[in-house]
Design a protein around this motif. Structure first.
Motif, PDB file in Angstrom:
ATOM      1  N   ALA A 279       0.819  -1.210   0.000  1.00 55.08           N
ATOM      2  CA  ALA A 279       0.000   0.000   0.000  1.00 55.08           C
ATOM      3  C   ALA A 279       0.856   1.265   0.000  1.00 55.08           C
ATOM      4  O   ALA A 279       0.333   2.363  -0.088  1.00 55.08           O
ATOM      5  CB  ALA A 279      -0.942   0.000   1.204  1.00 55.08           C
ATOM      6  N   GLY A 280       2.169   1.094   0.113  1.00 51.03           N
ATOM      7  CA  GLY A 280       3.043   2.268   0.073  1.00 51.03           C
ATOM      8  C   GLY A 280       2.986   3.106   1.331  1.00 51.03           C
ATOM      9  O   GLY A 280       3.053   4.333   1.280  1.00 51.03           O
TER      10      GLY A 280
ATOM     11  N   MET B 133       3.737   5.860  -6.772  1.00 54.70           N
ATOM     12  CA  MET B 133       2.792   4.750  -6.763  1.00 54.70           C
ATOM     13  C   MET B 133       1.443   5.184  -7.307  1.00 54.70           C
ATOM     14  O   MET B 133       1.082   6.343  -7.215  1.00 54.70           O
ATOM     15  CB  MET B 133       2.601   4.243  -5.327  1.00 54.70           C
ATOM     16  CG  MET B 133       3.766   3.427  -4.819  1.00 54.70           C
ATOM     17  SD  MET B 133       3.401   2.665  -3.228  1.00 54.70           S
ATOM     18  CE  MET B 133       2.087   1.517  -3.651  1.00 54.70           C
TER      19      MET B 133
ATOM     20  N   TYR C 185      -2.659   4.757  -7.167  1.00 56.34           N
ATOM     21  CA  TYR C 185      -3.770   4.327  -6.325  1.00 56.34           C
ATOM     22  C   TYR C 185      -5.062   4.609  -7.069  1.00 56.34           C
ATOM     23  O   TYR C 185      -5.155   5.568  -7.835  1.00 56.34           O
ATOM     24  CB  TYR C 185      -3.818   5.119  -5.013  1.00 56.34           C
ATOM     25  CG  TYR C 185      -2.601   4.930  -4.139  1.00 56.34           C
ATOM     26  CD1 TYR C 185      -2.591   3.968  -3.130  1.00 56.34           C
ATOM     27  CD2 TYR C 185      -1.470   5.724  -4.326  1.00 56.34           C
ATOM     28  CE1 TYR C 185      -1.478   3.798  -2.330  1.00 56.34           C
ATOM     29  CE2 TYR C 185      -0.351   5.553  -3.524  1.00 56.34           C
ATOM     30  CZ  TYR C 185      -0.359   4.596  -2.529  1.00 56.34           C
ATOM     31  OH  TYR C 185       0.742   4.427  -1.740  1.00 56.34           O
TER      32      TYR C 185
ATOM     33  N   ASN D 182       3.477   8.139  -1.989  1.00 54.82           N
ATOM     34  CA  ASN D 182       3.196   7.084  -1.010  1.00 54.82           C
ATOM     35  C   ASN D 182       1.775   7.237  -0.478  1.00 54.82           C
ATOM     36  O   ASN D 182       1.057   8.158  -0.878  1.00 54.82           O
ATOM     37  CB  ASN D 182       4.218   7.107   0.143  1.00 54.82           C
ATOM     38  CG  ASN D 182       4.277   8.461   0.829  1.00 54.82           C
ATOM     39  OD1 ASN D 182       3.253   9.128   1.013  1.00 54.82           O
ATOM     40  ND2 ASN D 182       5.477   8.889   1.195  1.00 54.82           N
ATOM     41  N   LEU D 183       1.399   6.339   0.422  1.00 50.47           N
ATOM     42  CA  LEU D 183       0.036   6.337   0.950  1.00 50.47           C
ATOM     43  C   LEU D 183      -0.302   7.641   1.678  1.00 50.47           C
ATOM     44  O   LEU D 183      -1.432   8.118   1.609  1.00 50.47           O
ATOM     45  CB  LEU D 183      -0.161   5.136   1.886  1.00 50.47           C
ATOM     46  CG  LEU D 183      -1.575   4.952   2.446  1.00 50.47           C
ATOM     47  CD1 LEU D 183      -2.595   4.692   1.339  1.00 50.47           C
ATOM     48  CD2 LEU D 183      -1.624   3.819   3.460  1.00 50.47           C
TER      49      LEU D 183
ATOM     50  N   PRO E 147      -3.992   0.448  -3.730  1.00 52.67           N
ATOM     51  CA  PRO E 147      -2.837   0.552  -4.620  1.00 52.67           C
ATOM     52  C   PRO E 147      -3.008  -0.340  -5.845  1.00 52.67           C
ATOM     53  O   PRO E 147      -3.639  -1.393  -5.757  1.00 52.67           O
ATOM     54  CB  PRO E 147      -1.679   0.061  -3.747  1.00 52.67           C
ATOM     55  CG  PRO E 147      -2.306  -0.775  -2.690  1.00 52.67           C
ATOM     56  CD  PRO E 147      -3.716  -0.290  -2.494  1.00 52.67           C
TER      57      PRO E 147
END
Lengths: 400, 121
Positions: free
Chosen positions: A155-156, B1, B3, B88-89, B112
């Motif tokens: 999920a980073g 990333m 999502y 990132n998240l 993600p």
């Protein structure tokens, strides 16, 4: 220093730095475990290296490089190789510990996973130790850890100290994890008692690290104070038979003076500069209890005022219950009873138990007995049940 | 990333809003999305017609069944999604926190992507 002592004191810090370099929890853990295994095999024969922590860090990093080489040489891993191959520092950085704590206590992880992961990585407890302390099967706990580590990766979830605007919210999540670890240890149940006391020590160690790493954060100091002040009384809370001893009946000469002194000075620090946070108020209440030479010297009026402040900040019937009890002790049992009668806390045994206690003090024994019976029908904890049963017998005998 | 931000709306709460309120939320969501496009955080966004327009397909014993309606009747329904590109998240969470639909009772789920170049290992 023995290998065990090094593991105890430095495991979390070394791991934290390795994770930053390797960017993979599992890989870092495996590599560090290998490094410790080599140390266990070599050091007793050859003697420990001059700087054991640097040696462990370097050995583990080399193991991690081997691992990555072993895996595919896919392009995506190229960056990792570069950062690993650069001669890195061989001593752990304190900022890494903070990164690790914030990653483990990330709100995107389930609360029980946050607790398990923090104890496993930051404190270096084994899966078996954590499983025993929380009374869950080892495979369940192991699975919880694997799932959390997988989520961090996929999920980073970043390995970073949150930005300033997020820091206070994220810090309170981390402090809450520490608070829960302590509570789990403090609500000691027979059997797992020793391990559970360990949880209190781990929580205090974590809180202490947060205070050292974030000295300007007053709520971190306040939480450490709260934990120390409660922990100072730990051994006097139950008698040798495991029965509950009320605060007013505890042997105050056995309270840990050093912990109380440290807690009290932290309370002062956390109350200075700006309006106090919720932990600071709770710690201030704990300090007033801990510093009263005898139970009847307790400054109930100030405690009631602090509960009123806490209720303003976090309105809750449980806080109101505590405030009512403090008012009863400061301004008369009738007054406290009137406040308790206004509260509605369905299913919570402490409300009828508090009413029963005030009725008992007022000499209204039949009413007290009825309230004790109500509390007994709701209580879950064995030690508390035995205590309420004893009190019920006392008021029943006194009423006839 | 990368999502995907799945936007679920509580149809009861949504229909309880006045037309004005609904228009305002729509407008704010549009501005929120435009800002993300400008900053390079949004790759695409899709709003969906109500679930009453949905058609569901399943295969049982080699036969494809086609039914009217969503695959499951739920209080909260998928209303649309936003494709995010974030470091990132935490960055994705910060963006999602500003989503104006939250105040109208929407819930958002961040998922993600499976990274394309890692499917091979």
């Amino acid at each position: 220093m023995t290998i065990e002592e090094i593991h105890r004191q430095h495991y979390g810090r070394i791991l934290a730095s390795l994770i930053r370099v390797v960017r993979d929890f599992t890989l870092a853990e495996d590599a560090l475990q290998e490094a410790f295994a080599i140390a266990v095999a070599q050091w007793p024969k050859k003697g420990p290296p001059p700087n054991p922590v640097a040696w462990l860090m370097t050995t583990a990093r080399n193991k991690a490089i081997d691992q990555i080489r072993h895996r595919t040489m896919a392009q995506s891993k190229h960056d990792d190789m570069i950062s690993l191959a650069t001669p890195g520092e061989s001593s752990p950085e304190s900022a890494d510990t903070l990164r690790l704590i914030f990653t483990c206590c990330h709100p995107a992880l389930a609360p029980d996973a946050q607790i398990a992961l923090t104890l496993h990585t930051v404190c270096g407890l084994t899966t078996e130790e954590i499983a025993r302390a929380f009374l869950v099967p080892v495979p369940t706990l192991a699975q919880r850890l694997v799932r959390a580590k997988t989520k961090i990766k996929l999920a980073g979830i970043p390995y970073e100290v949150p930005a300033d605007e997020e820091l206070s919210e994220r810090l309170s999540a981390a402090l809450h994890v520490v608070y829960l670890v302590f509570n789990e240890g403090y609500a000691a149940s027979a059997g797992a008692e020793l391990l559970r006391a360990d949880l209190c020590s781990e929580a205090i160690r974590l809180a202490r690290q947060l205070v050292e790493l974030l000295p300007a954060e007053r709520e971190a100091a306040a939480l450490l104070a709260l934990l120390l002040l409660n922990d100072a009384r730990r051994d006097t809370r139950t008698d040798p038979a495991g029965d509950l001893v009320l605060l007013e009946d505890q042997d105050r000469t056995r309270w840990d003076r050093a912990k109380i002194a440290e807690g009290a000075s932290l309370v002062e620090r956390s109350l200075r500069g700006g309006s106090p946070g919720a932990y600071a108020i709770q710690a201030a209440i704990a300090a007033l209890h801990a510093q009263a030479p005898r139970a009847r010297d307790t400054d109930w009026r100030q405690i009631a005022a602090l509960y009123a402040l806490l209720a303003q900040m976090h309105p809750s019937p449980v806080v109101e219950l505590n405030r009512a009890v403090a008012i009863a002790m400061a301004d008369g049992f009738e007054k406290g009873l009137a406040l308790l009668n206004q509260l509605d806390l369905p299913g919570y045994h402490r409300l009828p138990a508090a009413r029963a206690d005030l009725l008992r003090r007022l000499g209204k024994f039949p009413e007290a007995a009825a309230a004790y019976r109500e509390a007994l029908s709701l209580v879950g904890n064995d030690a508390e049940r035995r205590f309420l049963t004893r009190r019920l017998a006392e008021v029943s005998a006194a009423g006839t | 990333m990368q999502y995907v931000m799945l936007i679920y709306l509580d149809s009861q709460r949504w229909s309880a809003l006045s037309t004005d309120e609904r228009n305002r939320v729509h407008q704010d969501c549009g501005a929120w999305h435009e800002a993300l496009v400008k900053s390079g955080h949004s790759r695409n966004a899709v709003g969906l017609q109500p679930v009453s327009t949905a058609t569901t397909l399943r295969e049982t014993n080699g036969k494809t069944m086609i039914t009217d309606g969503p695959f499951a009747e739920t209080k909260e329904v998928l209303g649309g999604f936003e494709m995010l590109e974030c470091v990132n998240l935490d960055e994705a969470i910060a963006i999602a926190k500003r989503f104006p639909g939250l105040r109208a009772g929407c819930a958002v789920e961040l998922r993600p992507h499976v990274p394309g170049n890692e499917c091979k290992d």
